[in-house]
Motif scaffolding. Structure first.
Motif, PDB file in Angstrom:
ATOM      1  N   SER A 172       0.845  -1.191   0.000  1.00 31.23           N
ATOM      2  CA  SER A 172       0.000   0.000   0.000  1.00 31.23           C
ATOM      3  C   SER A 172       0.877   1.236   0.000  1.00 31.23           C
ATOM      4  CB  SER A 172      -0.913   0.010   1.237  1.00 31.23           C
ATOM      5  OG  SER A 172      -1.687   1.177   1.289  1.00 31.23           O
ATOM      6  N   TRP A 173       0.406   2.275  -0.709  1.00 31.91           N
ATOM      7  CA  TRP A 173       1.105   3.552  -0.708  1.00 31.91           C
ATOM      8  C   TRP A 173       0.869   4.295   0.594  1.00 31.91           C
ATOM      9  CZ3 TRP A 173       4.630   5.238  -4.041  1.00 31.91           C
ATOM     10  CH2 TRP A 173       4.679   4.690  -5.328  1.00 31.91           C
ATOM     11  N   GLY A 174       1.875   5.069   1.009  1.00 29.50           N
ATOM     12  CA  GLY A 174       1.698   5.999   2.111  1.00 29.50           C
ATOM     13  C   GLY A 174       0.835   7.160   1.686  1.00 29.50           C
ATOM     14  N   PRO A 175       0.301   7.939   2.623  1.00 31.83           N
ATOM     15  CA  PRO A 175      -0.639   9.025   2.273  1.00 31.83           C
ATOM     16  C   PRO A 175      -0.009  10.120   1.417  1.00 31.83           C
ATOM     17  CG  PRO A 175       0.005   9.149   4.593  1.00 31.83           C
ATOM     18  CD  PRO A 175       0.533   7.836   4.081  1.00 31.83           C
ATOM     19  N   HIS A 176       1.312  10.278   1.446  1.00 29.86           N
ATOM     20  CA  HIS A 176       1.967  11.331   0.674  1.00 29.86           C
ATOM     21  C   HIS A 176       2.731  10.787  -0.523  1.00 29.86           C
ATOM     22  CE1 HIS A 176       0.888  14.040   3.894  1.00 29.86           C
ATOM     23  NE2 HIS A 176       1.540  13.278   4.769  1.00 29.86           N
ATOM     24  N   GLY A 177       2.629   9.491  -0.754  1.00 25.62           N
ATOM     25  CA  GLY A 177       3.282   8.917  -1.916  1.00 25.62           C
ATOM     26  C   GLY A 177       4.774   8.740  -1.790  1.00 25.62           C
ATOM     27  N   ASP A 178       5.341   9.000  -0.605  1.00 28.41           N
ATOM     28  CA  ASP A 178       6.786   8.873  -0.449  1.00 28.41           C
ATOM     29  C   ASP A 178       7.176   7.647   0.371  1.00 28.41           C
ATOM     30  OD1 ASP A 178       5.778   9.692   1.943  1.00 28.41           O
ATOM     31  OD2 ASP A 178       7.309  11.228   2.325  1.00 28.41           O
ATOM     32  N   SER A 179       6.216   6.770   0.652  1.00 25.19           N
ATOM     33  CA  SER A 179       6.512   5.544   1.387  1.00 25.19           C
ATOM     34  C   SER A 179       5.568   4.446   0.930  1.00 25.19           C
ATOM     35  CB  SER A 179       6.371   5.760   2.904  1.00 25.19           C
ATOM     36  OG  SER A 179       5.055   6.167   3.237  1.00 25.19           O
ATOM     37  N   ILE A 180       6.020   3.199   1.078  1.00 29.47           N
ATOM     38  CA  ILE A 180       5.201   2.039   0.735  1.00 29.47           C
ATOM     39  C   ILE A 180       5.302   1.028   1.868  1.00 29.47           C
ATOM     40  CG2 ILE A 180       5.193   2.233  -1.780  1.00 29.47           C
ATOM     41  CD1 ILE A 180       7.627   0.470  -1.873  1.00 29.47           C
ATOM     42  N   LEU A 181       4.208   0.328   2.090  1.00 29.23           N
ATOM     43  CA  LEU A 181       4.114  -0.642   3.174  1.00 29.23           C
ATOM     44  C   LEU A 181       3.739  -1.997   2.582  1.00 29.23           C
ATOM     45  CD1 LEU A 181       3.918  -1.180   6.327  1.00 29.23           C
ATOM     46  CD2 LEU A 181       1.475  -0.792   6.050  1.00 29.23           C
ATOM     47  N   ALA A 182       4.453  -3.042   2.998  1.00 25.75           N
ATOM     48  CA  ALA A 182       4.141  -4.409   2.583  1.00 25.75           C
ATOM     49  C   ALA A 182       3.841  -5.241   3.810  1.00 25.75           C
ATOM     50  CB  ALA A 182       5.314  -5.015   1.812  1.00 25.75           C
ATOM     51  N   HIS A 183       3.046  -6.279   3.607  1.00 23.89           N
ATOM     52  CA  HIS A 183       2.824  -7.239   4.692  1.00 23.89           C
ATOM     53  C   HIS A 183       3.140  -8.629   4.180  1.00 23.89           C
ATOM     54  CE1 HIS A 183      -1.137  -8.798   3.214  1.00 23.89           C
ATOM     55  NE2 HIS A 183      -1.206  -7.607   2.671  1.00 23.89           N
ATOM     56  N   GLY A 184       3.800  -9.417   5.035  1.00 20.14           N
ATOM     57  CA  GLY A 184       4.288 -10.716   4.611  1.00 20.14           C
ATOM     58  C   GLY A 184       3.798 -11.844   5.476  1.00 20.14           C
ATOM     59  N   TYR A 185       4.331 -13.016   5.178  1.00 22.35           N
ATOM     60  CA  TYR A 185       3.994 -14.205   5.945  1.00 22.35           C
ATOM     61  C   TYR A 185       4.363 -13.987   7.414  1.00 22.35           C
ATOM     62  CZ  TYR A 185       4.281 -18.961   7.731  1.00 22.35           C
ATOM     63  OH  TYR A 185       4.125 -20.095   8.485  1.00 22.35           O
ATOM     64  N   GLY A 186       3.501 -14.393   8.308  1.00 23.74           N
ATOM     65  CA  GLY A 186       3.766 -14.220   9.725  1.00 23.74           C
ATOM     66  C   GLY A 186       3.307 -12.891  10.271  1.00 23.74           C
ATOM     67  N   GLY A 187       2.470 -12.155   9.522  1.00 22.88           N
ATOM     68  CA  GLY A 187       1.937 -10.915  10.051  1.00 22.88           C
ATOM     69  C   GLY A 187       2.933  -9.777  10.121  1.00 22.88           C
ATOM     70  N   SER A 188       4.064  -9.908   9.453  1.00 23.93           N
ATOM     71  CA  SER A 188       5.108  -8.876   9.550  1.00 23.93           C
ATOM     72  C   SER A 188       4.825  -7.722   8.604  1.00 23.93           C
ATOM     73  CB  SER A 188       6.474  -9.482   9.217  1.00 23.93           C
ATOM     74  OG  SER A 188       6.462 -10.041   7.913  1.00 23.93           O
ATOM     75  N   PHE A 189       5.212  -6.520   9.045  1.00 24.53           N
ATOM     76  CA  PHE A 189       5.137  -5.315   8.224  1.00 24.53           C
ATOM     77  C   PHE A 189       6.540  -4.946   7.733  1.00 24.53           C
ATOM     78  CE2 PHE A 189       1.132  -4.116  10.600  1.00 24.53           C
ATOM     79  CZ  PHE A 189       0.313  -4.265   9.500  1.00 24.53           C
ATOM     80  N   HIS A 190       6.593  -4.389   6.527  1.00 20.72           N
ATOM     81  CA  HIS A 190       7.845  -3.924   5.944  1.00 20.72           C
ATOM     82  C   HIS A 190       7.550  -2.587   5.285  1.00 20.72           C
ATOM     83  CE1 HIS A 190       9.428  -8.156   6.148  1.00 20.72           C
ATOM     84  NE2 HIS A 190       8.120  -8.381   6.075  1.00 20.72           N
ATOM     85  N   MET A 191       8.329  -1.556   5.623  1.00 20.51           N
ATOM     86  CA  MET A 191       8.072  -0.232   5.075  1.00 20.51           C
ATOM     87  C   MET A 191       9.356   0.380   4.531  1.00 20.51           C
ATOM     88  SD  MET A 191       6.050   3.010   6.781  1.00 20.51           S
ATOM     89  CE  MET A 191       7.305   3.441   7.976  1.00 20.51           C
ATOM     90  N   TRP A 192       9.217   1.073   3.392  1.00 24.05           N
ATOM     91  CA  TRP A 192      10.317   1.813   2.792  1.00 24.05           C
ATOM     92  C   TRP A 192       9.867   3.243   2.550  1.00 24.05           C
ATOM     93  CZ3 TRP A 192       8.953  -3.105   1.677  1.00 24.05           C
ATOM     94  CH2 TRP A 192       9.933  -4.098   1.815  1.00 24.05           C
ATOM     95  N   LYS A 193      10.804   4.159   2.728  1.00 25.51           N
ATOM     96  CA  LYS A 193      10.509   5.569   2.520  1.00 25.51           C
ATOM     97  C   LYS A 193      11.567   6.199   1.634  1.00 25.51           C
ATOM     98  CE  LYS A 193       9.363   9.814   5.041  1.00 25.51           C
ATOM     99  NZ  LYS A 193       9.183  10.442   6.374  1.00 25.51           N
ATOM    100  N   ASN A 194      11.120   7.081   0.752  1.00 24.05           N
ATOM    101  CA  ASN A 194      12.025   7.795  -0.134  1.00 24.05           C
ATOM    102  C   ASN A 194      12.649   8.958   0.632  1.00 24.05           C
ATOM    103  OD1 ASN A 194      13.410   8.854  -2.288  1.00 24.05           O
ATOM    104  ND2 ASN A 194      11.597   9.695  -3.310  1.00 24.05           N
ATOM    105  N   VAL A 195      13.924   8.798   0.999  1.00 28.88           N
ATOM    106  CA  VAL A 195      14.609   9.816   1.789  1.00 28.88           C
ATOM    107  C   VAL A 195      15.516  10.681   0.927  1.00 28.88           C
ATOM    108  CG1 VAL A 195      14.509   8.436   3.882  1.00 28.88           C
ATOM    109  CG2 VAL A 195      16.486   8.208   2.364  1.00 28.88           C
ATOM    110  N   GLY A 196      15.550  10.416  -0.387  1.00 28.58           N
ATOM    111  CA  GLY A 196      16.392  11.195  -1.272  1.00 28.58           C
ATOM    112  C   GLY A 196      15.806  12.571  -1.565  1.00 28.58           C
TER     113      GLY A 196
END
Length: 518
Positions: free
Chosen positions: A37-61
């Motif tokens: 899923s996209w973040g509300p400002h379009g500068d981050s994305i969130l993934a969910h994986g096996y085991g209920g884990s969250f993974h997030m990346w943010k554009n810091v450039g």
């Protein structure tokens, strides 16, 4: 399913869609991502994986895109069966049917929520191939150690590696002085996962030039280990990929002897004995085994119950071992140690105390009194008299649901009294003030802050009870996949949640007004 996420955009000239950003890592260690899923400002994305884990990346450039992983909440994704505090209270350790052992701690260097410290999962010392049912932290001197029991007939002993001790220094810098001594003694950097996902092999620190003090980490790969499990020292709260494979603890011993799946564990306060029990339908299988810490020899087989021993606990002075069972009985054993270290034991009392299964028990930390809780919705208070018999002191008023967890804590200046935390099958938690042969309700936790299913274990943090500041912390775990920490300031408390819905991480303050509250 290759554990990557891609951002696609069309080229301006051709209109062909290309993957402009790829995050994640190609890995055989998990079953990939199930969605994003996209973040509300379009500068981050969130993934969910096996085991209920969250993974997030943010554009810091700034001028160029630079997507970096971010810290997100984590927690168990199946029923949490046991929780306990470290021997000095720096962190708490929980085990679950999601086949993991996890360590949660406040990260002192990171300040969130105003002036409060944020809690994080800082280590995942055991990733197992079986559902884990019980855990006991070894309380004695020396390195951090724990014993866990799972749906197998073996109890496993784990010892903290050097990488965890250094991580704990970063998380709690005020504890650095007491941790330095332990670091000098530990020569294991971390652990590698075995191919079958059961044993965890140590990775040793090798000193090749003692004159110059140079250390080389032996991380040689073999066919028996997963090569990407490399221990690391964390200087900030970890992300999911680091937790899953780089924070393992090495397994130092296996304890063989039980005939069925392990069900309950406990350790005495001196860190010299560990007691274990397993699922049982006969008196022979229902034996309680005593293990000597260090040599890990079986030094006792206590026979009393005919069905599964559901919980055990040593008294505050380690003179007695209390056990409760599905056979509706409790047993009290006297434990004696000779000057040469030999252990002897004697059954001094066995009572059919309740009408239904006894799920839980807890000693008064100030005297030889204890409480038992049962499926018959009652809590009973007992006392050991002259070390030879047990007398019933009182029965608390009947509760609305089965009693599944108890934890008794003393309060400074309250004599033999204290607070008894009571967890129930519907997830609710209550505090009762017990003193001098009388008991009165002190606090009912708000249902919105409690579990929504069975409370499996309650555990008071012992080291901050007598500090004189009135602050107490109570950890709980339950079948709703969550571990919770309640912090009480004279019954004004904060609440934190670590569970399968970690985006609902709460921190609320509730002032409870009751006749017994100060």
């Amino acid at each position: 399913m290759d554990k990557t996420m891609m951002i696609w955009r069309p080229e301006r000239t051709t209109g062909i869609w290309i993957n402009a950003v790829t995050v994640g890592e190609l890995s055989h260690c998990a079953l990939g991502f199930y969605g994003g899923s996209w973040g509300p400002h379009g500068d981050s994305i969130l993934a969910h994986g096996y085991g209920g884990s969250f993974h997030m990346w943010k554009n810091v450039g700034v001028d160029v895109q630079n997507w970096q992983p971010q810290i997100v909440p984590s927690g168990h994704f199946a029923a949490v069966t046991d929780v306990t505090w470290a021997k000095t209270g720096e962190y708490m350790l929980s085990v679950s049917h999601d086949q993991t052992t996890r360590i949660f701690s406040p990260w002192r260097n990171e300040v969130r929520f105003g002036d409060r410290n944020a809690w994080h999962e800082i280590s995942r010392p055991q990733v197992h191939g079986h559902d884990i049912n019980c855990v006991a932290v070894i309380k004695g001197k020396g390195n951090h150690r724990f014993v866990s029991g799972a749906d197998e007939k073996v109890a496993r002993v784990f010892e903290a590696p050097l990488s965890f001790l250094k991580t704990l220094n970063h998380a709690m810098p005020q504890q650095s002085n007491c941790l330095e001594d332990a670091q000098d003694m530990v020569q294991i950097l971390g652990a590698n996962m075995s191919a079958l996902g059961l044993s965890q092999k140590p990775i040793y620190v090798q000193v090749t030039n003692e004159a110059q003090g140079e250390k080389i980490h032996d991380v040689t790969d073999s066919l028996e280990t997963i090569p990407d499990a490399v221990p690391i020292v964390l200087t900030e709260p970890p992300i999911e990929e680091q937790l899953a494979w780089h924070t393992l603890w090495p397994e130092s011993h296996k304890l063989y002897g039980h005939g069925n799946e392990l069900f309950s564990l406990c350790c005495d306060h001196d860190g010299k004995l560990v007691a274990s029990s397993c699922k049982a339908q006969s008196a022979i299988i229902a034996e309680i085994w005593l293990w000597e810490v260090g040599s890990w020899k079986a030094v006792g087989r206590l026979q009393s119950h005919s069905l599964t021993v559901t919980q055990m606990e040593f008294s505050h002075d380690d003179k007695f071992l209390l056990s409760v069972s599905r056979d509706r009985q409790f047993s009290v054993f006297m434990i004696k140690r000779s000057e040469v270290g030999e252990v002897s034991y004697q059954l001094i009392a066995r009572h059919e105390a309740h009408k239904r299964i006894i799920w839980t028990c807890s000693w008064n930390p100030s005297c030889h009194e204890f409480a038992t809780g049962s499926r018959d919705r009652t809590v009973k208070i007992w006392a050991v008299q002259n070390g030879t018999s047990v007398k019933q002191l009182m029965i608390l008023p009947q509760f609305k649901n089965s009693i599944t967890a108890l934890s008794w804590v003393g309060q400074g200046g309250s004599g033999n009294g204290g607070l008894l935390a009571i967890g129930m099958d519907d997830g609710l938690i209550e505090l009762w003030r017990v003193s001098g042969g009388s008991a009165a309700p002190a606090l009912c936790f708000h249902p919105f802050l409690c579990h929504v299913s069975t409370v499996h274990r309650l555990a008071w943090r012992r080291n901050n009870i007598e500090d004189g500041d009135g602050i107490m912390q109570l950890a709980s775990c339950g079948a709703d996949h969550s571990v919770r920490v309640f912090q009480l300031f004279h019954f004004q408390y904060n609440h934190f949640v670590f569970g399968s819905d970690p985006w609902k991480k709460l921190q609320k303050e509730v002032v409870a007004e009751s006749s017994g509250a100060s």
